[in-house]
Design a protein around this motif. Structure first.
Motif, PDB file in Angstrom:
ATOM      1  N   SER A  48       0.822  -1.204   0.000  1.00  0.00           N
ATOM      2  CA  SER A  48       0.000   0.000   0.000  1.00  0.00           C
ATOM      3  C   SER A  48       0.861   1.262   0.000  1.00  0.00           C
ATOM      4  O   SER A  48       0.538   2.239  -0.675  1.00  0.00           O
ATOM      5  CB  SER A  48      -0.960   0.005   1.188  1.00  0.00           C
ATOM      6  N   ILE A  49       1.970   1.235   0.730  1.00  0.00           N
ATOM      7  CA  ILE A  49       2.870   2.391   0.718  1.00  0.00           C
ATOM      8  C   ILE A  49       3.489   2.558  -0.667  1.00  0.00           C
ATOM      9  O   ILE A  49       3.593   3.690  -1.176  1.00  0.00           O
ATOM     10  CB  ILE A  49       3.959   2.241   1.806  1.00  0.00           C
ATOM     11  N   ALA A  50       3.879   1.448  -1.306  1.00  0.00           N
ATOM     12  CA  ALA A  50       4.467   1.527  -2.648  1.00  0.00           C
ATOM     13  C   ALA A  50       3.459   2.082  -3.658  1.00  0.00           C
ATOM     14  O   ALA A  50       3.809   2.918  -4.497  1.00  0.00           O
ATOM     15  CB  ALA A  50       4.963   0.156  -3.086  1.00  0.00           C
ATOM     16  N   ILE A  51       2.226   1.639  -3.557  1.00  0.00           N
ATOM     17  CA  ILE A  51       1.184   2.139  -4.469  1.00  0.00           C
ATOM     18  C   ILE A  51       0.952   3.626  -4.236  1.00  0.00           C
ATOM     19  O   ILE A  51       0.850   4.409  -5.182  1.00  0.00           O
ATOM     20  CB  ILE A  51      -0.118   1.329  -4.298  1.00  0.00           C
ATOM     21  N   MET A  52       0.888   4.021  -2.969  1.00  0.00           N
ATOM     22  CA  MET A  52       0.668   5.427  -2.649  1.00  0.00           C
ATOM     23  C   MET A  52       1.817   6.293  -3.173  1.00  0.00           C
ATOM     24  O   MET A  52       1.590   7.339  -3.788  1.00  0.00           O
ATOM     25  CB  MET A  52       0.533   5.613  -1.140  1.00  0.00           C
ATOM     26  N   MET A  53       3.044   5.850  -2.965  1.00  0.00           N
ATOM     27  CA  MET A  53       4.190   6.622  -3.434  1.00  0.00           C
ATOM     28  C   MET A  53       4.218   6.693  -4.960  1.00  0.00           C
ATOM     29  O   MET A  53       4.552   7.734  -5.529  1.00  0.00           O
ATOM     30  CB  MET A  53       5.491   6.014  -2.904  1.00  0.00           C
ATOM     31  N   THR A  54       3.837   5.606  -5.625  1.00  0.00           N
ATOM     32  CA  THR A  54       3.792   5.596  -7.087  1.00  0.00           C
ATOM     33  C   THR A  54       2.761   6.587  -7.599  1.00  0.00           C
ATOM     34  O   THR A  54       3.025   7.362  -8.527  1.00  0.00           O
ATOM     35  CB  THR A  54       3.475   4.184  -7.607  1.00  0.00           C
ATOM     36  N   LEU A  55       1.579   6.570  -6.994  1.00  0.00           N
ATOM     37  CA  LEU A  55       0.535   7.497  -7.424  1.00  0.00           C
ATOM     38  C   LEU A  55       0.938   8.944  -7.172  1.00  0.00           C
ATOM     39  O   LEU A  55       0.684   9.827  -8.013  1.00  0.00           O
ATOM     40  CB  LEU A  55      -0.781   7.175  -6.722  1.00  0.00           C
ATOM     41  N   LEU A  56       1.567   9.206  -6.032  1.00  0.00           N
ATOM     42  CA  LEU A  56       2.006  10.573  -5.745  1.00  0.00           C
ATOM     43  C   LEU A  56       3.081  11.027  -6.735  1.00  0.00           C
ATOM     44  O   LEU A  56       3.076  12.177  -7.167  1.00  0.00           O
ATOM     45  CB  LEU A  56       2.521  10.670  -4.313  1.00  0.00           C
ATOM     46  N   SER A  57       3.977  10.102  -7.114  1.00  0.00           N
ATOM     47  CA  SER A  57       5.023  10.478  -8.071  1.00  0.00           C
ATOM     48  C   SER A  57       4.463  10.668  -9.478  1.00  0.00           C
ATOM     49  O   SER A  57       5.084  11.347 -10.300  1.00  0.00           O
ATOM     50  CB  SER A  57       6.132   9.425  -8.085  1.00  0.00           C
ATOM     51  N   MET A  58       3.293  10.094  -9.752  1.00  0.00           N
ATOM     52  CA  MET A  58       2.646  10.259 -11.055  1.00  0.00           C
ATOM     53  C   MET A  58       1.864  11.567 -11.140  1.00  0.00           C
ATOM     54  O   MET A  58       1.302  11.877 -12.179  1.00  0.00           O
ATOM     55  CB  MET A  58       1.716   9.081 -11.344  1.00  0.00           C
ATOM     56  N   GLY A  59       1.805  12.296 -10.039  1.00  0.00           N
ATOM     57  CA  GLY A  59       1.151  13.597 -10.062  1.00  0.00           C
ATOM     58  C   GLY A  59      -0.201  13.649  -9.381  1.00  0.00           C
ATOM     59  O   GLY A  59      -0.848  14.689  -9.389  1.00  0.00           O
ATOM     60  N   PHE A  60      -0.642  12.544  -8.797  1.00  0.00           N
ATOM     61  CA  PHE A  60      -1.903  12.578  -8.052  1.00  0.00           C
ATOM     62  C   PHE A  60      -1.700  13.362  -6.757  1.00  0.00           C
ATOM     63  O   PHE A  60      -0.621  13.342  -6.164  1.00  0.00           O
ATOM     64  CB  PHE A  60      -2.370  11.159  -7.699  1.00  0.00           C
ATOM     65  N   THR A  61      -2.746  14.036  -6.312  1.00  0.00           N
ATOM     66  CA  THR A  61      -2.672  14.743  -5.034  1.00  0.00           C
ATOM     67  C   THR A  61      -2.940  13.754  -3.900  1.00  0.00           C
ATOM     68  O   THR A  61      -3.527  12.689  -4.128  1.00  0.00           O
ATOM     69  CB  THR A  61      -3.712  15.878  -4.975  1.00  0.00           C
TER      70      THR A  61
END
Length: 79
Positions: free
Chosen positions: A33-46
């Motif tokens: 879940s942390i990896a998914i969250m970090m990936t989404l944040l790095s893709m530009g999601f808020t």
């Protein structure tokens, strides 16, 4: 995952193995879940959008818990 935790707590003969297995799976879930969250944040999601994506999974957990509670109540009534 929490239903799995309840089930493994009931296996007295393999208590240590089941607790270690449960903790291992919980840790894997946290890391994913942390990896998914970090990936989404790095893709530009808020952060707000990332949290909104978590709502369906939280609802699934709530529904599973409610069904378990109803099943437990029905089992107690039948005894």
């Amino acid at each position: 995952m929490f239903i799995f935790a309840i089930l493994t707590d009931r296996f007295e003969e393999a208590k240590n193995d089941s607790v270690l297995g449960r903790e291992f799976l919980l840790d894997i879930g946290r890391v994913c879940s942390i990896a998914i969250m970090m990936t989404l944040l790095s893709m530009g999601f808020t952060p707000q959008e990332v949290m909104l994506l978590a709502i369906p999974f939280l609802l699934m957990g709530t529904v599973a818990h409610e069904e378990k509670r109803k099943a437990s109540a029905a089992a107690r009534k039948s005894n």
